[in-house]
Design a protein around this motif. Structure first.
Motif, short mmCIF file in Angstrom:
data_model
loop_
_atom_site.label_atom_id
_atom_site.label_comp_id
_atom_site.label_asym_id
_atom_site.label_seq_id
_atom_site.Cartn_x
_atom_site.Cartn_y
_atom_site.Cartn_z
N ASN A 7 0.80 -1.22 0.00
CA ASN A 7 0.00 0.00 0.00
C ASN A 7 0.84 1.28 0.00
O ASN A 7 0.27 2.37 -0.03
N ILE A 8 2.14 1.15 0.02
CA ILE A 8 2.98 2.34 -0.06
C ILE A 8 2.81 2.95 -1.44
O ILE A 8 2.89 2.27 -2.46
N LYS A 9 2.56 4.23 -1.47
CA LYS A 9 2.35 4.92 -2.75
C LYS A 9 3.64 4.92 -3.56
O LYS A 9 4.71 5.26 -3.04
N PRO A 10 3.56 4.55 -4.82
CA PRO A 10 4.77 4.44 -5.64
C PRO A 10 5.40 5.79 -5.98
O PRO A 10 6.57 5.83 -6.37
N ASP A 11 4.68 6.88 -5.80
CA ASP A 11 5.22 8.19 -6.18
C ASP A 11 5.85 8.94 -5.01
O ASP A 11 6.15 10.12 -5.12
N LEU A 12 6.07 8.26 -3.89
CA LEU A 12 6.69 8.93 -2.74
C LEU A 12 8.13 9.31 -3.07
O LEU A 12 8.84 8.57 -3.77
N ILE A 13 8.56 10.43 -2.51
CA ILE A 13 9.98 10.77 -2.64
C ILE A 13 10.78 9.80 -1.78
O ILE A 13 10.23 9.18 -0.86
N ASP A 14 12.04 9.64 -2.09
CA ASP A 14 12.85 8.64 -1.41
C ASP A 14 12.83 8.77 0.10
O ASP A 14 12.74 7.77 0.82
#
Length: 96
Positions: A7-14
């Motif tokens: 469920n972690i959003k793929p567009d998160l910054i590092d």
């Protein structure tokens, strides 16, 4: 736990991705610790026979190895590609 990683959003910054993975890893580590204590308690109280203990111990060791593998990945500082770390966590969490 697997769902949390997925469920972690793929567009998160590092940096945000690292924070999310750290939270999941911390929860994973605490669950392993609690399970280890329960296993020892059940063994000491005679709740488990030898066969049950060996099966549960083996399963628990797989979890511990997964957690240690994740820690090793961190210590090797593979953080230059956080997506790799996310995949590593997914694989580690699928072991149980």
């Amino acid at each position: 736990m697997r769902e949390e990683v997925e469920n972690i959003k793929p567009d998160l910054i590092d940096e945000s991705l690292d924070d999310e993975l750290y939270k999941i890893k911390r929860k994973f580590d605490l669950e392993i610790k609690e399970q280890n204590l329960r296993l020892i308690e059940e063994l000491n109280n005679g709740i488990l026979n030898q066969t049950e203990y060996e099966a549960r111990f083996s399963k628990q060791m797989k979890k511990v190895n997964a957690a240690n593998g994740a820690t090793l990945a961190e210590s090797l500082q593979i953080h230059d590609d956080s997506r790799y770390i996310q995949q590593f966590y997914k694989l580690s969490l699928m072991l149980y």
